[in-house]
Design a protein around this motif. Structure first.
Motif, PDB file in Angstrom:
ATOM      1  N   TYR A 179       0.803  -1.221   0.000  1.00 55.60           N
ATOM      2  CA  TYR A 179       0.000   0.000   0.000  1.00 55.60           C
ATOM      3  C   TYR A 179       0.835   1.270   0.000  1.00 55.60           C
ATOM      4  O   TYR A 179       0.301   2.358  -0.231  1.00 55.60           O
ATOM      5  CB  TYR A 179      -1.018   0.019   1.150  1.00 55.60           C
ATOM      6  CG  TYR A 179      -0.439   0.171   2.534  1.00 55.60           C
ATOM      7  CD1 TYR A 179      -0.220   1.433   3.083  1.00 55.60           C
ATOM      8  CD2 TYR A 179      -0.143  -0.945   3.306  1.00 55.60           C
ATOM      9  CE1 TYR A 179       0.287   1.571   4.373  1.00 55.60           C
ATOM     10  CE2 TYR A 179       0.353  -0.817   4.582  1.00 55.60           C
ATOM     11  CZ  TYR A 179       0.571   0.444   5.110  1.00 55.60           C
ATOM     12  OH  TYR A 179       1.077   0.575   6.389  1.00 55.60           O
ATOM     13  N   ALA A 180       2.115   1.161   0.207  1.00 57.11           N
ATOM     14  CA  ALA A 180       2.961   2.355   0.135  1.00 57.11           C
ATOM     15  C   ALA A 180       4.413   1.950  -0.057  1.00 57.11           C
ATOM     16  O   ALA A 180       4.856   0.914   0.442  1.00 57.11           O
ATOM     17  CB  ALA A 180       2.828   3.201   1.406  1.00 57.11           C
ATOM     18  N   LEU A 181       5.118   2.780  -0.796  1.00 57.62           N
ATOM     19  CA  LEU A 181       6.571   2.682  -0.924  1.00 57.62           C
ATOM     20  C   LEU A 181       7.123   3.989  -0.381  1.00 57.62           C
ATOM     21  O   LEU A 181       6.714   5.069  -0.818  1.00 57.62           O
ATOM     22  CB  LEU A 181       6.975   2.498  -2.392  1.00 57.62           C
ATOM     23  CG  LEU A 181       6.441   1.244  -3.064  1.00 57.62           C
ATOM     24  CD1 LEU A 181       6.749   1.273  -4.558  1.00 57.62           C
ATOM     25  CD2 LEU A 181       7.029  -0.006  -2.429  1.00 57.62           C
ATOM     26  N   GLY A 241      22.147   1.384  -2.891  1.00 59.40           N
ATOM     27  CA  GLY A 241      21.200   2.456  -3.193  1.00 59.40           C
ATOM     28  C   GLY A 241      19.751   2.183  -2.865  1.00 59.40           C
ATOM     29  O   GLY A 241      18.884   3.015  -3.120  1.00 59.40           O
ATOM     30  N   ASP A 242      19.428   1.029  -2.297  1.00 62.12           N
ATOM     31  CA  ASP A 242      18.053   0.726  -1.923  1.00 62.12           C
ATOM     32  C   ASP A 242      17.766   1.293  -0.542  1.00 62.12           C
ATOM     33  O   ASP A 242      18.215   0.750   0.461  1.00 62.12           O
ATOM     34  CB  ASP A 242      17.803  -0.784  -1.925  1.00 62.12           C
ATOM     35  CG  ASP A 242      16.435  -1.141  -1.351  1.00 62.12           C
ATOM     36  OD1 ASP A 242      16.322  -2.224  -0.763  1.00 62.12           O
ATOM     37  OD2 ASP A 242      15.500  -0.332  -1.470  1.00 62.12           O
ATOM     38  N   THR A 243      17.030   2.391  -0.489  1.00 62.64           N
ATOM     39  CA  THR A 243      16.674   3.013   0.786  1.00 62.64           C
ATOM     40  C   THR A 243      15.155   3.109   0.947  1.00 62.64           C
ATOM     41  O   THR A 243      14.651   3.950   1.674  1.00 62.64           O
ATOM     42  CB  THR A 243      17.305   4.413   0.896  1.00 62.64           C
ATOM     43  OG1 THR A 243      16.812   5.229  -0.186  1.00 62.64           O
ATOM     44  CG2 THR A 243      18.823   4.353   0.842  1.00 62.64           C
ATOM     45  N   THR A 244      14.422   2.219   0.275  1.00 66.46           N
ATOM     46  CA  THR A 244      12.959   2.255   0.280  1.00 66.46           C
ATOM     47  C   THR A 244      12.379   1.241   1.259  1.00 66.46           C
ATOM     48  O   THR A 244      12.783   0.088   1.284  1.00 66.46           O
ATOM     49  CB  THR A 244      12.411   1.970  -1.132  1.00 66.46           C
ATOM     50  OG1 THR A 244      12.879   2.991  -2.015  1.00 66.46           O
ATOM     51  CG2 THR A 244      10.894   1.943  -1.159  1.00 66.46           C
ATOM     52  N   VAL A 245      11.403   1.684   2.046  1.00 60.37           N
ATOM     53  CA  VAL A 245      10.617   0.806   2.911  1.00 60.37           C
ATOM     54  C   VAL A 245       9.332   0.490   2.157  1.00 60.37           C
ATOM     55  O   VAL A 245       8.681   1.384   1.606  1.00 60.37           O
ATOM     56  CB  VAL A 245      10.292   1.493   4.254  1.00 60.37           C
ATOM     57  CG1 VAL A 245       9.271   0.695   5.048  1.00 60.37           C
ATOM     58  CG2 VAL A 245      11.562   1.710   5.054  1.00 60.37           C
ATOM     59  N   THR A 246       8.975  -0.790   2.103  1.00 63.62           N
ATOM     60  CA  THR A 246       7.749  -1.239   1.440  1.00 63.62           C
ATOM     61  C   THR A 246       6.726  -1.579   2.515  1.00 63.62           C
ATOM     62  O   THR A 246       6.960  -2.458   3.341  1.00 63.62           O
ATOM     63  CB  THR A 246       8.031  -2.477   0.562  1.00 63.62           C
ATOM     64  OG1 THR A 246       9.049  -2.144  -0.387  1.00 63.62           O
ATOM     65  CG2 THR A 246       6.776  -2.937  -0.150  1.00 63.62           C
TER      66      THR A 246
END
Length: 158
Positions: free
Chosen positions: A75-77, A134-139
C-alpha cells in the motif's frame, strides 16, 4: 514472529535477523497465475503471498491477482528512509522509521486508520547490502492474521 501494539497494532514480518530485508533478485512468470516479483520491483497495489519459509533476506516474492487468495498487499513505498544516509542506519532505526511511516500512510490507501481496521501492517526493510547499493525504500504492506485476503484492500475501509 509478530510484534503487535494493542488490538490493531503493526504486525512485523520477522526473520532470523528480526526483519525481512530487501535484496536484488530475479523475476519470472509462473504457469499457475503467480509471478515471482523482485522485491525491488514491487508496486503499490501488488498482492503478495507469504513465503512458505521465514527468511532473513528476500530477493523475490510471489505476487498474484488481488482476486486470488493472498496474505499481503503493498500500500505504500517510502523512498529515502531516514533521508537515505550514506551508511546503513541499522535494522532498529529502520524499523522505528517504518512503524511511523507505514502507519501514517495506511488510511490513505485502505480508507480507515489502522487502529480502527481489522487489518494490520507490516513492511520490508532494506538490507545492509541493499542500502550500500542504493536501496533506501521501505515497502509497507497491509495484512491479516485471519483468513486470506481475496480482494484488494484499497479503499475497503476494513
Amino acid at each position: 514472529m509478530d510484534r503487535r501494539a494493542g488490538a490493531h497494532g503493526a504486525a512485523v514480518v520477522a526473520g532470523a535477523a528480526g526483519v525481512l530485508t530487501l535484496l536484488t533478485g530475479c523475476a519470472w512468470f509462473g504457469d499457475d497465475g503467480t509471478d515471482s516479483t523482485q522485491v525491488l520491483e514491487l508496486s503499490v497495489g501488488d498482492c503478495v503471498v507469504t513465503p512458505d519459509e521465514v527468511q532473513a533476506e528476500l530477493t523475490d516474492v510471489t505476487t498474484v491477482a488481488c482476486g486470488t487468495a493472498h496474505q499481503m498487499e503493498v500500500y505504500a513505498l517510502v523512498p529515502d528512509a531516514l533521508d537515505g544516509p550514506e551508511t546503513y542506519p541499522g535494522a532498529d532505526a529502520l524499523a522505528a522509521f517504518a512503524d511511523g511511516a507505514c502507519a501514517e500512510r495506511f488510511a490513505d490507501y485502505v480508507g480507515v486508520d489502522y487502529r480502527d481496521s481489522d487489518l494490520f501492517f507490516t513492511y520490508l526493510l532494506p538490507s545492509t547490502r541493499g542500502w550500500s547499493e542504493g536501496d533506501t525504500t521501505v515497502t509497507c504492506l497491509a495484512t491479516t492474521t485471519g483468513q486470506p485476503l481475496t480482494a484488494s484492500v484499497a479503499g475497503s475501509e476494513r
